[in-house]
Design a protein around this motif. Structure first.
Motif: not given
Length: 255
Positions: A197-216
């Motif tokens: 869709k030509g969107e910018i993806l924003v991953i945000c919120g608690s620091v607790f989700l960032m490790a798995e998000a960055r791994e993904a």
């Protein structure tokens, strides 16, 4: 900074018999008529003012600290503070630990200012002690519910998906899976949809989700030992709060 409770801090300064109480403009001598809406700029000004005061109070110790060194230092950003990841396919992903309503509001304003012509897709998870409803409403002010992916981090303090949905019922129309609450699944789905869709993806919120998000996203980063993780109260690797700013592997940039 301007958004701190000045009265509380001034009272603390008096109790500690601090010599003086400063705001950044007092030190930087650049009084402004307009409020700063970019939290990165605001944090840089606070840091620069603090370093200047520190040098003035310790001239011998910090005699080699130049103004240009200070200016360069305050531009350095830690991981997941409006961290912009450019992928080989041309897509953009933003990582930001906006974890409460004021931080979410700042994030939305900075997204609009930085990418005024773009639409956004969000992957978000929250901590259980935050205002879940207001965080959700802030995201809904800039994105349709179909553009929001809800996740639940593997950490004791992470908000549960049912609690997020109760806090703001309109989030029930968002993307989530109560049977598979994996952050990785939603990140991968969001990457594909934002690419289509030509969107910018924003991953945000608690620091607790960032490790798995960055791994993904393909980041390969160190983890705490099992013993430290247990002492921190998180028995899951992805529940750890630590993440570093390492380089994304070449073969992961286009996945």
């Amino acid at each position: 900074g301007p958004h701190c409770p000045q009265g509380v801090l001034q009272q603390c300064a008096r109790e500690k018999e601090a010599g003086r109480y400063y705001n950044p403009e007092h030190v930087l001598k650049d009084y402004r008529d307009m409020e700063i809406t970019d939290y990165d700029e605001e944090n840089s000004r606070i840091s620069k003012a603090a370093l200047i005061l520190l040098k003035h109070s310790n001239p011998d110790l910090l005699k080699d600290l130049t103004e240009s060194m200070i200016d360069e230092a305050v531009t350095i950003r830690p991981s997941c503070r409006f961290e912009q990841v450019q992928r080989e396919d041309g897509s953009t992903i933003i990582l930001d630990v906006a974890h409460n309503p004021p931080a979410m509001d700042y994030l939305v304003r900075k997204l609009k200012a930085t990418y005024p012509e773009s639409s956004f897709r969000f992957v978000t998870g929250m901590s259980s002690d935050k205002d879940l409803g207001q965080c959700g409403r802030t995201l809904l002010s800039v994105a349709d519910s179909s553009q929001i992916h809800l996740v639940e981090a593997a950490h004791p303090r992470a908000a549960k998906l049912p609690d997020i949905l109760v806090a703001e019922p309109r989030l029930a129309e968002c993307q989530y899976n109560l049977e598979d609450r994996s952050i990785t699944t939603q990140v991968n789905d969001a990457i594909e949809l934002s690419r289509q869709k030509g969107e910018i993806l924003v991953i945000c919120g608690s620091v607790f989700l960032m490790a798995e998000a960055r791994e993904a996203l393909g980041f390969d980063e160190p983890r705490d030992s099992e013993y430290i993780a247990q002492m921190a109260g998180a028995g899951f690797r992805h529940g750890q709060e630590n993440f570093g700013n390492t380089t994304m592997p070449e073969d992961a940039k286009s996945t």
